[in-house]
Design a protein around this motif. Sequence first.
Motif, PDB file in Angstrom:
ATOM      1  N   THR A 259       0.807  -1.357   0.008  1.00 27.78           N
ATOM      2  CA  THR A 259      -0.233  -0.095   0.130  1.00 27.78           C
ATOM      3  C   THR A 259       0.882   1.185  -0.199  1.00 27.78           C
ATOM      4  O   THR A 259       1.873   1.452   0.488  1.00 27.78           O
ATOM      5  N   PHE A 260       0.250   2.408  -0.411  1.00 32.23           N
ATOM      6  CA  PHE A 260       0.915   3.709  -0.291  1.00 32.23           C
ATOM      7  C   PHE A 260       0.392   4.123   1.040  1.00 32.23           C
ATOM      8  O   PHE A 260      -0.740   4.110   1.243  1.00 32.23           O
ATOM      9  N   SER A 267      -5.478   6.959   2.618  1.00 30.58           N
ATOM     10  CA  SER A 267      -4.501   5.708   2.604  1.00 30.58           C
ATOM     11  C   SER A 267      -4.428   5.040   3.835  1.00 30.58           C
ATOM     12  O   SER A 267      -4.166   3.855   4.080  1.00 30.58           O
ATOM     13  N   THR A 343       4.838  11.552  -7.274  1.00 30.08           N
ATOM     14  CA  THR A 343       4.043  10.174  -7.553  1.00 30.08           C
ATOM     15  C   THR A 343       4.667   9.497  -8.511  1.00 30.08           C
ATOM     16  O   THR A 343       4.749   8.096  -8.267  1.00 30.08           O
ATOM     17  N   SER A 359      -3.994   2.444  -3.263  1.00 26.81           N
ATOM     18  CA  SER A 359      -4.024   3.792  -2.732  1.00 26.81           C
ATOM     19  C   SER A 359      -5.300   4.181  -2.419  1.00 26.81           C
ATOM     20  O   SER A 359      -6.359   3.574  -2.312  1.00 26.81           O
ATOM     21  N   ASP A 361      -6.744   7.118  -3.301  1.00 32.44           N
ATOM     22  CA  ASP A 361      -7.418   8.130  -4.051  1.00 32.44           C
ATOM     23  C   ASP A 361      -9.105   7.901  -4.153  1.00 32.44           C
ATOM     24  O   ASP A 361      -9.615   6.782  -4.100  1.00 32.44           O
ATOM     25  N   VAL A 487      -1.888   0.152  -9.832  1.00 32.86           N
ATOM     26  CA  VAL A 487      -2.349   0.895  -8.586  1.00 32.86           C
ATOM     27  C   VAL A 487      -3.871   0.488  -8.738  1.00 32.86           C
ATOM     28  O   VAL A 487      -4.632   1.180  -9.435  1.00 32.86           O
TER      29      VAL A 487
END
Length: 605
Positions: A259-260, A267, A343, A359, A361, A487
């Motif tokens: 994971t980020f 996140s 990024t 992520s 997002d 991702v």
Amino acid sequence: MCGFIGEYTFKNYEVTQLTEFKKLLAMSRHRGPDASGIETGAGFQLGFNRLAILDVSPQGNQPKQSPSGRYHVVFNGEIYNYKALAQTYGLTNLHSTSDTEVLIHLLDKKGVETTVQLLNGMFAIAVVDTEKDCLYLTRDFAGIKPLFYGVAQEGVVMASQFDQVYKHTWFCKTLALVPEIVKEYFGFGYMQAPNTIYKSIFQVNPGELLQIDRQGNVTKKAIVSFKKTQKAVESTTDLSAILQNAVSKQLVSDVPIATFLSGGVDSPIVSAYAKKHIPDIEAFTLEVDNPNLNESEIAKAYATHLEIKQHIVAVHERDLLLEIDSHFKAYPEPFGDYSSIPTYVISKEAKKKHTVMLSGDGGDELFFGYPRMLDVLQKRWWFKLPFFLRKPLAQITNTLGLTKTWAPYFKSLDAFIANKHLKLPVETLSAAFPNTSFSKSINNLYSFTNSNNSRLLHEQRWNEFYAHMQRVLIKVDRASMAHSLEVRVPFLDKNSIESAWQQEGELHNMQDLKKNLKKLLAQEIPETLINQKKMGFTVPLNNWLHKELRADVMHFVFDTPFYGKEAMDVSVLQDYVTDFYAKKHDNAWGVWHIYAWQKWANLHV
């Protein structure tokens, strides 16, 4: 996650020569370096570069045919409910454990339109139907995966990358810019679907299905869309359960996954839920040497509490600067969000150990995470007043210190909200593109109803989802796929979006931003550790443009032929850059849009 290109010819035309087609396919090899395949049929040609994630054996390679032979398919992305679909529809005799295998069997059983409606995932799919003798193109409902297509006299070219279309022999000699879309790039920093800067080249809209026949007739249908109007529904399903289920489905992988992890809210939730399913999950955090931009200390505290093994990607500003030119090569379309640099760097580091990342997002867009949304609600009352009253009233209230706002100077609420997203001023855009308006799609995106707070807030979410978030997804897709890194975005699971869409938002103050997500994170991490300040994923752009990048900016903006000069007044844009260095304004982001346009043109056109 992969890359593809295809050709579908109209009557009396043939596909291009194989050697030429292979060159175009090779342009997306970084999206899928594990295997390449080409299929040439009657009036079509499909090419595929594979990044092997599920069933890494040759059985998972593409292009693929459905068992009946009717459908010929290339598919980029992931279908997260593929196992459930196989069970529900009794799909047997599967020759691979990949999601693509389920897709081709389902096409035979349910047809194209029904199949697409059943999918939960991120995808771009091209299907040649040999029975109906037509081409289908479709893209996931959130716009996570790219899908470009061009319509020429000879036929259709569809591809994962913009440059694979505009460099195709059917288009490269007749490229013509569309001034209103070029204007939108300079304002917003990306190309909004369904348009591109070139005539005859388009993007498939999120959640859309296109059918194209041999005569060149194009039929479009919205398969999955999220409404601009809202009927609030009391959810009976716990948000935590919905997101945990989304994370669980997106952890399915036959290659290493991680994971980020930032110091924000989104996140860390994804990482915490991933930890519940994979106890030894790892996380990647970017650490920069600018204290105003560095969230790594907060992220370290999160990782320590969650007992997640954390990789700190420590970079100095000079390291980021060294990657700028490489990063521009990763964007074969004009793109102006400079947070693409970090990024790109963290994706490069993550790929050294993993092939798939999760992520956060989508959290800001779905759960009201942007302060600008609150600002609009607090100032919407100005737009209830006639315009001729607003400006003098604002001059008085600003002078008395009762207000401090430019909102009343905008003629409409629509213009006020759009201005929050524009990185070049309206005046500059109007001068650079005289007698050129924005496109119908942008005007639709920035059309709002000022009837009540609840409706206006939902319309802002709809705008963020279909506009700003698309720029974010472009940034992440291109930066990650440049390094053959997939991702995944659990917040953009179909069930997660549908659940969020049913909820009415409520913003009264800054503490209300992402309130529901903060509650979820507080169940995993002590509330005292949770970062309340949104910092973002950025770089010290203003300083860079004045120092390290100044010579390069001057070279590309002033000493290099300006691309597309026939569509704009270049002197206006050059004057804007000159004024920046003369310290007449400090809009570094607007200058970056101009610089990035020239970098793209010189690297890719």
